[in-house]
Design a protein around this motif. Sequence first.
Motif, short mmCIF file in Angstrom:
data_model
loop_
_atom_site.label_atom_id
_atom_site.label_comp_id
_atom_site.label_asym_id
_atom_site.label_seq_id
_atom_site.Cartn_x
_atom_site.Cartn_y
_atom_site.Cartn_z
N ASN A 30 -0.79 -5.34 11.03
CA ASN A 30 -1.80 -5.28 9.95
C ASN A 30 -2.58 -3.97 9.93
O ASN A 30 -3.74 -3.95 9.50
N GLY A 31 -1.92 -2.90 10.36
CA GLY A 31 -2.54 -1.59 10.24
C GLY A 31 -1.91 -0.83 9.08
O GLY A 31 -1.10 -1.37 8.32
N SER A 32 -2.28 0.41 8.93
CA SER A 32 -1.68 1.27 7.91
C SER A 32 -1.47 2.65 8.51
O SER A 32 -2.07 2.99 9.53
N PHE A 33 -0.59 3.43 7.88
CA PHE A 33 -0.35 4.76 8.39
C PHE A 33 -0.14 5.74 7.24
O PHE A 33 0.28 5.37 6.15
N GLU A 34 -0.45 6.98 7.54
CA GLU A 34 -0.21 8.07 6.60
C GLU A 34 0.48 9.20 7.35
O GLU A 34 -0.04 9.68 8.36
N VAL A 35 1.66 9.58 6.89
CA VAL A 35 2.40 10.67 7.53
C VAL A 35 1.78 11.99 7.09
O VAL A 35 1.80 12.35 5.92
N GLU A 36 1.21 12.71 8.05
CA GLU A 36 0.55 13.97 7.75
C GLU A 36 1.50 15.17 7.87
O GLU A 36 1.30 16.17 7.19
N LYS A 44 22.88 18.50 14.39
CA LYS A 44 23.00 17.36 15.30
C LYS A 44 22.24 17.53 16.61
O LYS A 44 21.88 16.54 17.25
N ASP A 45 21.96 18.77 17.02
CA ASP A 45 21.24 18.98 18.27
C ASP A 45 19.73 19.16 18.06
O ASP A 45 18.97 19.21 19.03
N ALA A 46 19.31 19.28 16.80
CA ALA A 46 17.90 19.55 16.51
C ALA A 46 17.07 18.28 16.63
O ALA A 46 17.53 17.18 16.33
N THR A 47 15.84 18.44 17.06
CA THR A 47 14.91 17.31 17.14
C THR A 47 14.05 17.26 15.89
O THR A 47 14.00 18.21 15.10
N SER A 48 13.36 16.14 15.71
CA SER A 48 12.46 15.96 14.58
C SER A 48 11.04 15.74 15.10
O SER A 48 10.84 15.43 16.28
N TYR A 49 10.08 15.88 14.20
CA TYR A 49 8.67 15.73 14.58
C TYR A 49 7.94 14.98 13.48
O TYR A 49 8.14 15.24 12.30
N CYS A 50 7.11 14.03 13.90
CA CYS A 50 6.29 13.29 12.93
C CYS A 50 4.87 13.17 13.47
O CYS A 50 4.67 12.82 14.64
N ARG A 51 3.93 13.50 12.60
CA ARG A 51 2.51 13.35 12.93
C ARG A 51 1.93 12.38 11.91
O ARG A 51 2.05 12.61 10.70
N MET A 52 1.34 11.28 12.37
CA MET A 52 0.81 10.31 11.42
C MET A 52 -0.55 9.78 11.87
O MET A 52 -0.82 9.67 13.07
N ARG A 53 -1.35 9.48 10.86
CA ARG A 53 -2.66 8.89 11.12
C ARG A 53 -2.56 7.39 10.97
O ARG A 53 -2.12 6.88 9.93
N VAL A 54 -2.96 6.67 12.00
CA VAL A 54 -2.88 5.21 12.03
C VAL A 54 -4.28 4.64 11.85
O VAL A 54 -5.23 5.08 12.52
N SER A 55 -4.42 3.67 10.94
CA SER A 55 -5.73 3.09 10.65
C SER A 55 -5.70 1.58 10.83
O SER A 55 -4.66 0.94 10.66
N ALA A 56 -6.87 1.03 11.18
CA ALA A 56 -7.03 -0.42 11.33
C ALA A 56 -8.45 -0.79 10.99
O ALA A 56 -9.34 0.08 10.89
N ASP A 57 -8.71 -2.08 10.83
CA ASP A 57 -10.03 -2.54 10.41
C ASP A 57 -11.07 -2.42 11.51
O ASP A 57 -12.25 -2.17 11.24
N THR A 58 -10.65 -2.63 12.75
CA THR A 58 -11.60 -2.59 13.87
C THR A 58 -11.05 -1.72 14.99
O THR A 58 -9.85 -1.45 15.07
N GLU A 59 -11.94 -1.30 15.88
CA GLU A 59 -11.53 -0.49 17.02
C GLU A 59 -10.57 -1.27 17.91
O GLU A 59 -9.60 -0.72 18.45
N GLY A 60 -10.83 -2.58 18.07
CA GLY A 60 -9.96 -3.41 18.88
C GLY A 60 -8.55 -3.49 18.31
O GLY A 60 -7.57 -3.40 19.04
N ASP A 61 -8.48 -3.68 16.96
CA ASP A 61 -7.17 -3.73 16.31
C ASP A 61 -6.44 -2.40 16.47
O ASP A 61 -5.23 -2.36 16.72
N LEU A 62 -7.18 -1.30 16.32
CA LEU A 62 -6.56 0.01 16.43
C LEU A 62 -6.01 0.24 17.85
O LEU A 62 -4.89 0.73 18.02
#
Length: 410
Positions: A30-36, A44-62
Amino acid sequence: MTVSRTVELDGHIIDSGMMGQCFGIVMDMNGSFEVEEFEVGRHKDATSYCRMRVSADTEGDLQSIIHELHQNGANPADPRPASAEPAPGDRVVPAGFYSTTNHPTEVFYDGQWIPVDNIEMDCAVVLEEEDGEYTARTKVLNAIREDDLVVVGEAGIRVNPPERPRDGSGPFGFMQGGVSSERPSESLIREVAEALVETKREGGNVLVVAGPALIHSGAGDALADLVREGFVDALSAGNGFATHDIERGLYGTSLGMDMETMEHPRKGHKHHIYTISEVIRAGGIQEAVDAGLIEEGVMYECIENDVNYVLAGSIRDDGPLPDTITDAVEAQNAIREQAHEADLVLMLSTLLHSVAVGNCLPSTTKTVCVDINPATVTQLLDRGSSQAIGMVTDIGTFVPTLAEKVFEVE
Protein backbone atom coordinates in the motif's frame (compact mmCIF):
# COMPACT_ATOMS: atom_id res chain seq x y z
CA MET A 1 0.45 13.81 4.65
CA THR A 2 2.87 11.15 3.42
CA VAL A 3 6.46 10.33 4.26
CA SER A 4 9.03 9.19 1.73
CA ARG A 5 12.54 7.85 1.25
CA THR A 6 14.70 7.47 -1.85
CA VAL A 7 16.24 4.09 -2.68
CA GLU A 8 18.58 2.86 -5.40
CA LEU A 9 18.87 -0.37 -7.36
CA ASP A 10 22.02 -1.10 -9.33
CA GLY A 11 23.20 -4.09 -11.37
CA HIS A 12 21.34 -6.57 -13.60
CA ILE A 13 18.10 -5.45 -12.05
CA ILE A 14 15.97 -6.05 -15.15
CA ASP A 15 17.25 -9.50 -16.14
CA SER A 16 17.16 -10.79 -12.58
CA GLY A 17 13.63 -9.49 -11.98
CA MET A 18 14.83 -7.41 -9.02
CA MET A 19 13.27 -4.18 -10.26
CA GLY A 20 9.87 -5.77 -10.88
CA GLN A 21 9.98 -7.43 -7.45
CA CYS A 22 10.68 -4.10 -5.77
CA PHE A 23 7.87 -2.34 -7.64
CA GLY A 24 5.54 -5.15 -6.57
CA ILE A 25 6.61 -4.91 -2.93
CA VAL A 26 5.76 -1.21 -2.76
CA MET A 27 2.32 -1.71 -4.32
CA ASP A 28 1.50 -4.82 -2.28
CA MET A 29 2.28 -2.94 0.93
CA ASN A 30 0.00 0.00 0.00
CA GLY A 31 2.82 2.39 -0.77
CA SER A 32 3.60 4.35 -3.91
CA PHE A 33 6.73 5.05 -5.89
CA GLU A 34 8.07 7.52 -8.38
CA VAL A 35 11.02 6.64 -10.60
CA GLU A 36 13.34 9.63 -10.50
CA GLU A 37 16.13 8.19 -12.63
CA PHE A 38 16.37 5.09 -14.78
CA GLU A 39 19.38 4.02 -16.85
CA VAL A 40 19.06 0.85 -18.92
CA GLY A 41 22.08 -1.28 -19.77
CA ARG A 42 22.11 -1.51 -23.56
CA HIS A 43 24.25 -4.60 -24.09
CA LYS A 44 24.31 -7.99 -22.39
CA ASP A 45 27.16 -7.18 -19.99
CA ALA A 46 25.92 -3.71 -19.03
CA THR A 47 24.17 -3.04 -15.74
CA SER A 48 21.12 -0.87 -15.13
CA TYR A 49 20.35 1.72 -12.47
CA CYS A 50 17.08 2.85 -10.92
CA ARG A 51 16.53 5.59 -8.38
CA MET A 52 13.02 5.85 -6.97
CA ARG A 53 11.21 7.71 -4.24
CA VAL A 54 9.01 5.48 -2.09
CA SER A 55 6.08 7.00 -0.18
CA ALA A 56 3.69 5.74 2.50
CA ASP A 57 1.03 7.17 4.80
CA THR A 58 2.98 6.72 8.03
CA GLU A 59 6.59 6.40 9.12
CA GLY A 60 5.86 2.87 10.35
CA ASP A 61 4.42 1.85 6.99
CA LEU A 62 7.38 3.37 5.18
CA GLN A 63 9.88 1.52 7.38
CA SER A 64 8.10 -1.77 6.70
CA ILE A 65 8.32 -1.16 2.94
CA ILE A 66 11.96 -0.08 3.13
CA HIS A 67 12.72 -3.24 5.13
CA GLU A 68 11.27 -5.49 2.43
CA LEU A 69 12.99 -3.53 -0.35
CA HIS A 70 16.25 -3.77 1.53
CA GLN A 71 15.96 -7.58 1.70
CA ASN A 72 15.70 -7.59 -2.10
CA GLY A 73 18.73 -5.40 -2.75
CA ALA A 74 17.28 -1.87 -2.83
CA ASN A 75 19.43 0.40 -0.67
CA PRO A 76 18.76 3.95 0.62
CA ALA A 77 20.30 6.66 -1.54
CA ASP A 78 21.39 8.59 1.53
CA PRO A 79 22.97 5.99 3.83
CA ARG A 80 23.06 6.93 7.48
CA PRO A 81 25.65 5.47 9.85
CA ALA A 82 24.67 2.15 11.37
CA SER A 83 23.77 2.07 15.04
CA ALA A 84 25.24 -0.46 17.43
CA GLU A 85 24.58 -1.35 21.05
CA PRO A 86 26.37 -3.65 23.49
CA ALA A 87 24.72 -6.99 24.14
CA PRO A 88 23.17 -6.91 27.63
CA GLY A 89 24.17 -10.52 28.36
CA ASP A 90 25.38 -13.79 26.94
CA ARG A 91 23.03 -15.00 24.15
CA VAL A 92 20.97 -11.79 24.57
CA VAL A 93 20.87 -9.25 21.73
CA PRO A 94 19.66 -5.64 22.00
CA ALA A 95 16.04 -5.06 21.01
CA GLY A 96 15.67 -4.25 17.33
CA PHE A 97 18.94 -5.94 16.31
CA TYR A 98 19.55 -6.32 12.58
CA SER A 99 18.80 -9.86 11.39
CA THR A 100 20.86 -10.81 8.35
CA THR A 101 19.92 -12.21 4.97
CA ASN A 102 22.26 -14.67 3.23
CA HIS A 103 23.33 -12.01 0.69
CA PRO A 104 26.69 -10.20 0.76
CA THR A 105 26.25 -7.34 3.23
CA GLU A 106 28.12 -4.20 4.25
CA VAL A 107 27.77 -1.94 7.28
CA PHE A 108 28.39 1.82 7.13
CA TYR A 109 30.19 2.55 10.40
CA ASP A 110 32.98 4.85 11.50
CA GLY A 111 32.82 6.64 8.14
CA GLN A 112 33.36 3.58 5.95
CA TRP A 113 31.58 0.60 4.42
CA ILE A 114 32.69 -2.55 6.24
CA PRO A 115 32.01 -5.97 4.63
CA VAL A 116 30.33 -8.48 6.93
CA ASP A 117 32.36 -11.69 7.17
CA ASN A 118 30.85 -15.19 7.21
CA ILE A 119 27.48 -13.98 5.99
CA GLU A 120 24.51 -16.29 6.55
CA MET A 121 20.83 -15.76 7.20
CA ASP A 122 19.16 -15.13 10.58
CA CYS A 123 22.25 -13.91 12.43
CA ALA A 124 23.26 -10.75 14.27
CA VAL A 125 26.09 -8.51 13.02
CA VAL A 126 28.81 -7.85 15.57
CA LEU A 127 31.36 -5.03 15.17
CA GLU A 128 34.86 -5.54 16.53
CA GLU A 129 37.57 -2.89 16.90
CA GLU A 130 41.31 -3.45 16.87
CA ASP A 131 43.94 -0.71 16.57
CA GLY A 132 41.29 1.79 15.56
CA GLU A 133 39.94 -0.37 12.70
CA TYR A 134 36.50 -1.96 12.71
CA THR A 135 35.54 -5.32 11.27
CA ALA A 136 32.10 -6.92 11.12
CA ARG A 137 30.99 -10.54 11.22
CA THR A 138 27.87 -12.57 11.79
CA LYS A 139 27.10 -14.38 15.01
CA VAL A 140 24.26 -16.78 15.74
CA LEU A 141 22.30 -15.83 18.83
CA ASN A 142 23.74 -18.57 21.02
CA ALA A 143 27.26 -17.27 20.26
CA ILE A 144 26.54 -13.68 21.42
CA ARG A 145 28.52 -12.65 24.48
CA GLU A 146 27.84 -9.82 26.90
CA ASP A 147 29.08 -6.44 25.62
CA ASP A 148 29.41 -7.62 22.00
CA LEU A 149 28.76 -4.53 19.85
CA VAL A 150 25.63 -5.55 17.93
CA VAL A 151 24.20 -3.62 14.97
CA VAL A 152 20.61 -2.50 15.54
CA GLY A 153 18.04 -1.15 13.08
CA GLU A 154 18.55 -1.10 9.32
CA ALA A 155 20.26 2.25 8.84
CA GLY A 156 23.72 1.94 7.36
CA ILE A 157 23.15 -1.58 6.00
CA ARG A 158 23.76 -2.40 2.33
CA VAL A 159 22.65 -5.74 0.88
CA ASN A 160 23.98 -6.94 -2.48
CA PRO A 161 22.10 -9.95 -3.91
CA PRO A 162 24.13 -11.96 -6.45
CA GLU A 163 23.62 -10.74 -9.99
CA ARG A 164 22.40 -12.91 -12.84
CA PRO A 165 23.50 -11.34 -16.14
CA ARG A 166 21.58 -12.07 -19.32
CA ASP A 167 24.27 -14.33 -20.81
CA GLY A 168 24.59 -16.51 -17.71
CA SER A 169 25.46 -19.99 -18.93
CA GLY A 170 25.34 -23.42 -17.37
CA PRO A 171 22.99 -24.50 -14.59
CA PHE A 172 23.77 -21.44 -12.46
CA GLY A 173 22.87 -18.88 -15.14
CA PHE A 174 20.02 -16.40 -14.97
CA MET A 175 17.37 -18.50 -16.73
CA GLN A 176 17.71 -21.57 -14.53
CA GLY A 177 15.32 -20.63 -11.68
CA GLY A 178 12.35 -22.60 -10.42
CA VAL A 179 11.74 -26.28 -9.80
CA SER A 180 10.62 -28.82 -12.36
CA SER A 181 10.66 -32.57 -12.97
CA GLU A 182 10.24 -31.98 -16.70
CA ARG A 183 13.68 -30.51 -17.45
CA PRO A 184 16.12 -32.37 -19.73
CA SER A 185 17.83 -33.95 -16.71
CA GLU A 186 20.60 -35.66 -18.71
CA SER A 187 21.92 -32.36 -20.04
CA LEU A 188 21.41 -30.57 -16.73
CA ILE A 189 23.30 -33.31 -14.87
CA ARG A 190 26.15 -32.88 -17.34
CA GLU A 191 26.19 -29.14 -16.62
CA VAL A 192 26.31 -29.85 -12.88
CA ALA A 193 29.18 -32.28 -13.53
CA GLU A 194 31.03 -29.61 -15.49
CA ALA A 195 30.51 -27.13 -12.64
CA LEU A 196 31.83 -29.69 -10.14
CA VAL A 197 34.94 -30.41 -12.22
CA GLU A 198 35.56 -26.70 -12.79
CA THR A 199 35.23 -26.01 -9.06
CA LYS A 200 37.90 -28.58 -8.30
CA ARG A 201 40.18 -27.34 -11.12
CA GLU A 202 40.07 -23.89 -9.56
CA GLY A 203 40.98 -25.27 -6.14
CA GLY A 204 37.43 -24.92 -4.79
CA ASN A 205 35.68 -26.88 -2.08
CA VAL A 206 32.78 -29.30 -2.73
CA LEU A 207 30.37 -30.18 0.09
CA VAL A 208 27.93 -33.09 -0.27
CA VAL A 209 24.83 -33.19 1.93
CA ALA A 210 23.41 -36.70 1.80
CA GLY A 211 20.42 -38.59 3.17
CA PRO A 212 19.98 -42.34 3.74
CA ALA A 213 17.74 -42.62 0.66
CA LEU A 214 20.92 -42.28 -1.37
CA ILE A 215 22.11 -45.61 0.07
CA HIS A 216 18.66 -47.27 -0.15
CA SER A 217 18.46 -46.35 -3.85
CA GLY A 218 21.78 -48.00 -4.68
CA ALA A 219 23.70 -44.79 -5.38
CA GLY A 220 26.25 -45.30 -2.60
CA ASP A 221 28.89 -46.83 -4.87
CA ALA A 222 28.78 -43.84 -7.23
CA LEU A 223 29.17 -41.36 -4.36
CA ALA A 224 32.01 -43.45 -2.94
CA ASP A 225 33.71 -43.26 -6.35
CA LEU A 226 33.43 -39.45 -6.34
CA VAL A 227 34.92 -39.32 -2.84
CA ARG A 228 37.77 -41.66 -3.77
CA GLU A 229 38.63 -39.67 -6.92
CA GLY A 230 38.86 -36.39 -5.00
CA PHE A 231 35.64 -34.67 -6.09
CA VAL A 232 34.23 -34.39 -2.57
CA ASP A 233 35.95 -32.31 0.14
CA ALA A 234 33.36 -32.62 2.90
CA LEU A 235 30.27 -34.67 3.76
CA SER A 236 27.35 -33.51 5.88
CA ALA A 237 24.89 -36.24 6.85
CA GLY A 238 23.17 -37.93 9.75
CA ASN A 239 23.47 -41.09 11.79
CA GLY A 240 21.11 -42.92 9.40
CA PHE A 241 23.19 -42.26 6.29
CA ALA A 242 26.42 -43.52 7.84
CA THR A 243 24.72 -46.51 9.48
CA HIS A 244 23.10 -47.78 6.29
CA ASP A 245 26.24 -47.13 4.26
CA ILE A 246 28.26 -49.29 6.69
CA GLU A 247 25.42 -51.83 6.96
CA ARG A 248 25.57 -52.35 3.22
CA GLY A 249 29.25 -53.18 3.41
CA LEU A 250 28.83 -55.56 6.33
CA TYR A 251 25.59 -57.33 5.38
CA GLY A 252 24.76 -56.33 1.81
CA THR A 253 21.56 -54.69 3.06
CA SER A 254 20.26 -51.16 3.62
CA LEU A 255 17.51 -50.81 6.22
CA GLY A 256 17.30 -54.59 6.11
CA MET A 257 16.72 -54.90 2.35
CA ASP A 258 19.17 -56.90 0.25
CA MET A 259 20.64 -54.42 -2.25
CA GLU A 260 21.06 -57.10 -4.93
CA THR A 261 17.79 -59.08 -4.72
CA MET A 262 15.61 -56.33 -3.19
CA GLU A 263 14.33 -58.93 -0.74
CA HIS A 264 14.22 -58.77 3.05
CA PRO A 265 16.42 -61.53 4.50
CA ARG A 266 15.63 -63.14 7.82
CA LYS A 267 16.67 -60.81 10.65
CA GLY A 268 17.50 -58.18 8.03
CA HIS A 269 15.58 -55.59 10.02
CA LYS A 270 18.19 -55.99 12.78
CA HIS A 271 21.20 -55.35 10.56
CA HIS A 272 21.33 -51.62 11.19
CA ILE A 273 21.42 -52.03 14.97
CA TYR A 274 24.01 -54.81 14.65
CA THR A 275 26.05 -52.42 12.53
CA ILE A 276 25.88 -49.66 15.13
CA SER A 277 26.85 -52.14 17.86
CA GLU A 278 29.93 -53.32 15.96
CA VAL A 279 31.12 -49.77 15.27
CA ILE A 280 30.61 -48.83 18.92
CA ARG A 281 32.60 -51.95 19.90
CA ALA A 282 35.42 -50.85 17.61
CA GLY A 283 35.41 -47.34 19.08
CA GLY A 284 34.21 -45.37 16.04
CA ILE A 285 34.24 -45.34 12.25
CA GLN A 286 37.97 -44.57 11.97
CA GLU A 287 38.80 -47.41 14.36
CA ALA A 288 36.47 -49.79 12.50
CA VAL A 289 38.24 -48.99 9.23
CA ASP A 290 41.66 -49.45 10.84
CA ALA A 291 40.56 -52.82 12.24
CA GLY A 292 39.36 -54.02 8.82
CA LEU A 293 35.71 -54.14 9.89
CA ILE A 294 34.69 -51.51 7.31
CA GLU A 295 36.25 -52.15 3.90
CA GLU A 296 34.02 -50.29 1.45
CA GLY A 297 31.41 -47.57 1.09
CA VAL A 298 31.17 -43.79 1.38
CA MET A 299 32.30 -43.59 5.01
CA TYR A 300 35.24 -45.90 4.24
CA GLU A 301 36.35 -43.62 1.39
CA CYS A 302 35.96 -40.55 3.63
CA ILE A 303 38.33 -42.11 6.17
CA GLU A 304 40.81 -43.36 3.57
CA ASN A 305 40.89 -40.05 1.69
CA ASP A 306 40.82 -37.71 4.70
CA VAL A 307 37.45 -36.19 3.76
CA ASN A 308 35.93 -34.15 6.58
CA TYR A 309 32.50 -35.41 7.63
CA VAL A 310 29.87 -34.23 10.09
CA LEU A 311 27.16 -36.61 11.29
CA ALA A 312 24.49 -34.48 12.97
CA GLY A 313 22.19 -36.43 15.26
CA SER A 314 18.45 -36.29 15.76
CA ILE A 315 15.97 -37.52 18.34
CA ARG A 316 15.08 -40.44 16.04
CA ASP A 317 18.56 -41.96 15.93
CA ASP A 318 19.24 -45.56 16.92
CA GLY A 319 22.51 -46.03 18.78
CA PRO A 320 23.80 -43.65 17.61
CA LEU A 321 27.19 -44.24 16.02
CA PRO A 322 30.03 -42.84 18.18
CA ASP A 323 30.86 -40.28 15.48
CA THR A 324 27.36 -38.75 15.60
CA ILE A 325 27.23 -35.30 17.21
CA THR A 326 24.22 -35.42 19.53
CA ASP A 327 24.45 -31.85 20.86
CA ALA A 328 22.36 -29.72 18.48
CA VAL A 329 24.38 -26.51 18.93
CA GLU A 330 27.68 -28.36 18.53
CA ALA A 331 26.33 -30.01 15.36
CA GLN A 332 25.20 -26.64 13.98
CA ASN A 333 28.64 -25.16 14.57
CA ALA A 334 30.32 -28.10 12.83
CA ILE A 335 27.97 -27.78 9.85
CA ARG A 336 28.58 -24.04 9.78
CA GLU A 337 32.33 -24.55 9.44
CA GLN A 338 31.77 -26.86 6.46
CA ALA A 339 29.29 -24.47 4.85
CA HIS A 340 31.60 -21.46 5.13
CA GLU A 341 34.36 -23.39 3.30
CA ALA A 342 32.13 -24.62 0.45
CA ASP A 343 32.14 -23.24 -3.08
CA LEU A 344 29.70 -25.84 -4.47
CA VAL A 345 27.12 -27.79 -2.46
CA LEU A 346 25.28 -30.90 -3.63
CA MET A 347 22.18 -31.62 -1.51
CA LEU A 348 21.12 -35.18 -2.20
CA SER A 349 17.76 -36.48 -1.00
CA THR A 350 17.54 -35.08 2.52
CA LEU A 351 15.09 -32.39 3.61
CA LEU A 352 16.24 -31.57 7.14
CA HIS A 353 19.97 -31.59 6.45
CA SER A 354 19.53 -29.62 3.24
CA VAL A 355 17.62 -26.87 5.04
CA ALA A 356 20.11 -26.91 7.94
CA VAL A 357 23.09 -26.47 5.63
CA GLY A 358 21.19 -24.02 3.41
CA ASN A 359 20.62 -21.77 6.42
CA CYS A 360 24.40 -21.46 6.82
CA LEU A 361 25.24 -20.74 3.18
CA PRO A 362 25.77 -17.30 1.65
CA SER A 363 23.71 -16.70 -1.48
CA THR A 364 26.91 -16.66 -3.55
CA THR A 365 27.53 -20.38 -2.99
CA LYS A 366 26.50 -22.57 -5.92
CA THR A 367 23.93 -25.05 -4.67
CA VAL A 368 22.19 -28.04 -6.26
CA CYS A 369 19.29 -29.74 -4.46
CA VAL A 370 18.04 -33.09 -5.77
CA ASP A 371 15.09 -35.06 -4.40
CA ILE A 372 12.25 -37.16 -5.76
CA ASN A 373 9.93 -35.16 -3.48
CA PRO A 374 9.26 -31.64 -4.85
CA ALA A 375 8.51 -30.40 -1.33
CA THR A 376 12.16 -30.83 -0.34
CA VAL A 377 13.34 -28.57 -3.12
CA THR A 378 10.62 -25.96 -2.75
CA GLN A 379 11.04 -25.77 1.03
CA LEU A 380 14.75 -25.12 0.62
CA LEU A 381 14.03 -22.31 -1.84
CA ASP A 382 11.24 -20.90 0.33
CA ARG A 383 13.58 -20.82 3.33
CA GLY A 384 15.77 -18.29 1.50
CA SER A 385 18.27 -20.38 -0.44
CA SER A 386 17.19 -18.75 -3.69
CA GLN A 387 20.53 -19.53 -5.33
CA ALA A 388 19.76 -23.27 -5.33
CA ILE A 389 19.01 -25.23 -8.48
CA GLY A 390 16.14 -27.62 -7.82
CA MET A 391 15.94 -30.99 -9.58
CA VAL A 392 13.02 -33.33 -8.88
CA THR A 393 14.34 -36.74 -9.88
CA ASP A 394 15.34 -40.16 -8.53
CA ILE A 395 18.55 -39.90 -6.51
CA GLY A 396 19.42 -43.45 -7.54
CA THR A 397 19.63 -42.27 -11.13
CA PHE A 398 21.09 -38.83 -10.51
CA VAL A 399 24.24 -39.74 -8.55
CA PRO A 400 25.48 -42.56 -10.85
CA THR A 401 24.80 -40.37 -13.90
CA LEU A 402 26.60 -37.46 -12.24
CA ALA A 403 29.63 -39.63 -11.48
CA GLU A 404 29.65 -40.92 -15.07
CA LYS A 405 29.53 -37.38 -16.47
CA VAL A 406 32.19 -36.13 -14.04
CA PHE A 407 34.64 -38.79 -15.15
CA GLU A 408 33.81 -38.05 -18.82
CA VAL A 409 34.33 -34.31 -18.40
CA GLU A 410 37.51 -34.77 -16.39
